[in-house]
Write an enzyme that holds these catalytic residues in place. Structure first.
Site, PDB file in Angstrom:
ATOM      1  N   ASP A  28       8.593  65.936  65.979  1.00 56.72           N
ATOM      2  CA  ASP A  28       9.850  66.227  66.667  1.00 56.72           C
ATOM      3  C   ASP A  28       9.712  67.586  67.348  1.00 56.72           C
ATOM      4  O   ASP A  28       9.011  68.475  66.858  1.00 56.72           O
ATOM      5  CB  ASP A  28      11.037  66.243  65.696  1.00 56.72           C
ATOM      6  N   THR A  54      16.822  52.027  70.857  1.00 56.45           N
ATOM      7  CA  THR A  54      17.525  50.938  71.539  1.00 56.45           C
ATOM      8  C   THR A  54      17.347  51.097  73.045  1.00 56.45           C
ATOM      9  O   THR A  54      17.754  52.114  73.615  1.00 56.45           O
ATOM     10  CB  THR A  54      19.028  50.994  71.180  1.00 56.45           C
ATOM     11  N   THR A 102      18.538  57.617  72.936  1.00 61.08           N
ATOM     12  CA  THR A 102      18.816  56.990  74.234  1.00 61.08           C
ATOM     13  C   THR A 102      20.338  57.053  74.442  1.00 61.08           C
ATOM     14  O   THR A 102      21.024  56.025  74.430  1.00 61.08           O
ATOM     15  CB  THR A 102      18.336  55.516  74.262  1.00 61.08           C
ATOM     16  N   ASN A 122      40.585  42.885  63.834  1.00 62.17           N
ATOM     17  CA  ASN A 122      41.698  43.826  64.022  1.00 62.17           C
ATOM     18  C   ASN A 122      42.836  43.207  64.836  1.00 62.17           C
ATOM     19  O   ASN A 122      44.015  43.379  64.504  1.00 62.17           O
ATOM     20  CB  ASN A 122      41.202  45.108  64.677  1.00 62.17           C
ATOM     21  N   CYS A 163      43.008  21.390  71.643  1.00 57.92           N
ATOM     22  CA  CYS A 163      43.420  22.422  70.677  1.00 57.92           C
ATOM     23  C   CYS A 163      43.122  23.853  71.112  1.00 57.92           C
ATOM     24  O   CYS A 163      44.028  24.685  71.161  1.00 57.92           O
ATOM     25  CB  CYS A 163      42.755  22.169  69.328  1.00 57.92           C
ATOM     26  N   TYR A 207      18.152  60.304  63.070  1.00 55.06           N
ATOM     27  CA  TYR A 207      18.608  59.383  62.021  1.00 55.06           C
ATOM     28  C   TYR A 207      17.645  58.215  61.857  1.00 55.06           C
ATOM     29  O   TYR A 207      17.248  57.863  60.744  1.00 55.06           O
ATOM     30  CB  TYR A 207      20.023  58.867  62.338  1.00 55.06           C
TER      31      TYR A 207
HETATM   32  N1  LIG Z   1      21.723  56.238  64.620  1.00 54.15           N
HETATM   33  C1  LIG Z   1      21.762  54.957  64.319  1.00 54.15           C
HETATM   34  O1  LIG Z   1      22.469  54.501  63.412  1.00 54.15           O
HETATM   35  C2  LIG Z   1      20.888  53.983  65.068  1.00 54.15           C
HETATM   36  C3  LIG Z   1      20.667  52.707  64.536  1.00 54.15           C
HETATM   37  C4  LIG Z   1      19.819  51.835  65.221  1.00 54.15           C
HETATM   38  C5  LIG Z   1      19.233  52.225  66.413  1.00 54.15           C
HETATM   39  N2  LIG Z   1      19.477  53.471  66.914  1.00 54.15           N
HETATM   40  C6  LIG Z   1      18.796  53.860  68.142  1.00 54.15           C
HETATM   41  O2  LIG Z   1      17.644  54.619  67.749  1.00 54.15           O
HETATM   42  C7  LIG Z   1      17.410  55.659  68.710  1.00 54.15           C
HETATM   43  C8  LIG Z   1      17.414  57.002  68.021  1.00 54.15           C
HETATM   44  O3  LIG Z   1      18.705  57.243  67.494  1.00 54.15           O
HETATM   45  P1  LIG Z   1      18.993  58.477  66.564  1.00 54.15           P
HETATM   46  O4  LIG Z   1      20.409  58.366  66.153  1.00 54.15           O
HETATM   47  O5  LIG Z   1      17.938  58.591  65.536  1.00 54.15           O
HETATM   48  O6  LIG Z   1      18.818  59.679  67.631  1.00 54.15           O
HETATM   49  P2  LIG Z   1      18.800  61.248  67.343  1.00 54.15           P
HETATM   50  O7  LIG Z   1      19.349  61.887  68.569  1.00 54.15           O
HETATM   51  O8  LIG Z   1      19.425  61.516  66.020  1.00 54.15           O
HETATM   52  O9  LIG Z   1      17.253  61.579  67.211  1.00 54.15           O
HETATM   53  C9  LIG Z   1      16.367  61.610  68.278  1.00 54.15           C
HETATM   54  C10 LIG Z   1      15.290  62.632  67.928  1.00 54.15           C
HETATM   55  O10 LIG Z   1      14.254  62.557  68.891  1.00 54.15           O
HETATM   56  C11 LIG Z   1      13.759  63.877  69.102  1.00 54.15           C
HETATM   57  N3  LIG Z   1      13.044  63.884  70.386  1.00 54.15           N
HETATM   58  C12 LIG Z   1      13.533  63.660  71.629  1.00 54.15           C
HETATM   59  N4  LIG Z   1      12.547  63.764  72.539  1.00 54.15           N
HETATM   60  C13 LIG Z   1      11.421  64.042  71.868  1.00 54.15           C
HETATM   61  C14 LIG Z   1      10.075  64.277  72.256  1.00 54.15           C
HETATM   62  N5  LIG Z   1       9.709  64.231  73.542  1.00 54.15           N
HETATM   63  N6  LIG Z   1       9.174  64.545  71.301  1.00 54.15           N
HETATM   64  C15 LIG Z   1       9.534  64.603  70.000  1.00 54.15           C
HETATM   65  N7  LIG Z   1      10.791  64.406  69.569  1.00 54.15           N
HETATM   66  C16 LIG Z   1      11.710  64.125  70.495  1.00 54.15           C
HETATM   67  C17 LIG Z   1      15.011  64.728  69.104  1.00 54.15           C
HETATM   68  O11 LIG Z   1      14.699  66.073  68.889  1.00 54.15           O
HETATM   69  C18 LIG Z   1      15.788  64.090  67.943  1.00 54.15           C
HETATM   70  O12 LIG Z   1      15.486  64.706  66.717  1.00 54.15           O
HETATM   71  C19 LIG Z   1      18.471  55.493  69.774  1.00 54.15           C
HETATM   72  O13 LIG Z   1      17.954  54.675  70.805  1.00 54.15           O
HETATM   73  C20 LIG Z   1      19.577  54.777  69.046  1.00 54.15           C
HETATM   74  O14 LIG Z   1      20.404  54.033  69.947  1.00 54.15           O
HETATM   75  C21 LIG Z   1      20.278  54.358  66.251  1.00 54.15           C
END
Ligand SMILES: NC(=O)c1ccc[n+]([C@@H]2O[C@H](COP(=O)([O-])OP(=O)(O)OC[C@H]3O[C@@H](n4cnc5c(N)ncnc54)[C@H](O)[C@@H]3O)[C@@H](O)[C@H]2O)c1
Length: 431
Positions: free
Chosen positions: A32, A126, A88, A221, A264, A12
């Protein structure tokens, strides 16, 4: 020349970042291990549903400005900046799982030998504060061409493309200020003011923001549940709360400092929790707020007790500056405990003289600290001439601030310092 970008991980965050960075003008290669995601991007499709993403991927792939590969070596070959966007996820015990992060860093170190082209590794996933220093920077130590930056992502799924294009916050942190500037400059087309901060703040800020959002939702909430239980309209209550942009939806009360008190907040929280209990309404967040405040006060008391001081001068007695209201002042609790431990203390508050406070205020202080008269100094000089350490318990006015500074006594500033659970001062903002 415009930097070339690699995005490691096309989930994402990675796919949205790759597509949007390409959209604002950069040449981007996504990497990826998942062949499906790579094939989707190369076919001009988004690998998952996210409003607006498929259109951007389609356009940028067709323009030859966005591509995806499964080979990390191929993906970073031309790159100046590699954004790490791997997952993560939580471990079973709730800790942050760094498996994917450690693996991708290890894979990078395997292909770095022989590389002379500089590379900025920007951690967008993150990660907990300290992760870059402990798990990302050390493996790259022997590669002087590599510099590490933290550039957390704040997008929300469902509006991720919009959030990228109209960022609510841009944060970059690094030990290398030039690398931080380079990454911050990437976002210039978005006209967002970057916050260039320390590496650990950049890592921590994502947790601070997410925790704050979670606390805001739980607050709304719990307050909504209480409002409807007492016959008020929850939406009207919260909309009215938000109408106050000075004290409610603002930066007010959002600075780490001393414990709250006064006539208060503690009283009204107690009443609110009493009513909620009687209504069988579980409001754990509101129910634990006084306890949280008490723990904060105990940390401050611990820090004062740890001082190498035999004569402690306390500045401020009321619960905050510019008032003589002593009811539920945390300083009174602090003094009680210091006296209880046999410490030698004197206190000065510019607005409090025992002979000029009356009624419940006077009764309260005499009940809590019967000998307060002996501790209360009539001038700051009475305290500073006697003490070997000053504890600042409320923000001083300009005149008092100058007097404190010229006294050249060592200071523990409870209004600006942040104390650990062991009572140590980790950050000291001198008055
Ligand atoms: N999803 C959210 O809304 C959001 C928002 C802000 C921050 N984050 C943070 O961003 C990070 C990623 O989140 P996400 O939801 O995109 O995760 P995700 O699981 O959707 O995507 C991670 C991707 O990394 C790939 N990957 C893993 N190891 C790899 C490697 N060695 N080489 C190449 N590709 C590899 C996986 O195949 C996967 O497609 C996390 O730390 C998350 O906490 C997420």
């Amino acid at each position: 020349m415009s930097p070339r970008i690699a995005v490691l991980g096309l989930g994402y965050v990675g796919c949205v970042s790759a597509a949007c960075l390409s959209h604002i003008g950069y040449d981007v290669t996504g990497v990826d291990r998942d062949q499906y995601k790579v094939a989707s991007v190369n076919n001009g499709l988004a690998p998952f549903f996210e409003p607006g993403l498929a259109e951007i991927v389609n356009q940028r792939v067709a323009a030859g400005k966005l591509r995806a590969v499964t080979s990390l070596a191929e993906g970073i070959a031309d790159a100046d900046i590699a954004f790490v966007c791997v997952g993560t996820p939580s471990e079973k015990n709730g800790n942050l799982g760094l498996q994917q992060m450690k693996r991708v860093i290890a894979e990078l170190t395997e292909i770095l030998p022989g590389r002379t082209k500089p590379l900025i590794v920007a951690i967008r996933s993150t990660v907990f504060p300290g992760t870059c220093e402990e798990a990302v920077i050390p493996p790259f130590e022997q590669y002087s061409a590599v510099r590490v930056v933290s550039n957390p992502e704040f997008l929300r799924e469902g509006v991720a493309v919009k959030d990228f294009m109209e960022p609510s916050l841009l944060v970059v942190g690094s030990h290398d200020s030039e690398a931080a500037e380079t990454v911050a400059n990437l976002y210039q087309p978005l006209r967002v003011t970057p916050n260039i901060v320390s590496l650990r703040t950049a890592e921590m800020i994502k947790y601070a923001c997410n925790a704050y959002h979670a606390v805001k939702i739980s607050f709304a909430n719990e307050m909504g549940a209480l409002a409807s239980a007492v016959g008020a309209d929850p939406h009207e209550v919260m909309n009215t709360l938000c109408a106050d942009t000075k004290l409610n939806t603002s930066a007010a009360y959002l600075k780490p400092g001393f414990a709250f008190g006064g006539s208060c907040l503690p009283k009204d929280l107690r009443a609110l929790n009493f009513r909620a209990n009687r209504l069988d309404l579980k409001l754990p967040m509101l129910g634990s707020t006084l306890e949280s405040n008490d723990h904060h006060l105990q940390r401050a008391i611990g820090a004062v007790l740890d001082l190498p001081s035999t004569r402690t001068g306390v500045v401020g007695l009321a619960f905050k500056e510019n008032t003589d209201d002593l009811r539920e002042s945390p300083v009174v609790t602090l003094l009680e405990q210091l006296i209880g431990k046999g410490r030698d203390v004197r206190v000065f508050d510019p607005h409090i003289r025992l002979d000029s406070i009356y009624g419940s205020n006077r009764n309260f202080i005499l009940q809590q600290i019967p000998h307060i008269g002996r501790l209360l100094a009539s001038s700051f000089e009475d305290v500073s001439g006697w003490a070997d350490y000053l504890v600042i318990a409320q923000s001083p006015n300009a005149e008092l601030k100058r007097a404190i500074q010229t006294s050249s006594l060592p200071i523990l500033d409870l209004t600006g310092g942040v104390l650990t659970s062991q009572g140590r001062v980790t950050e000291h903002t001198p008055v």
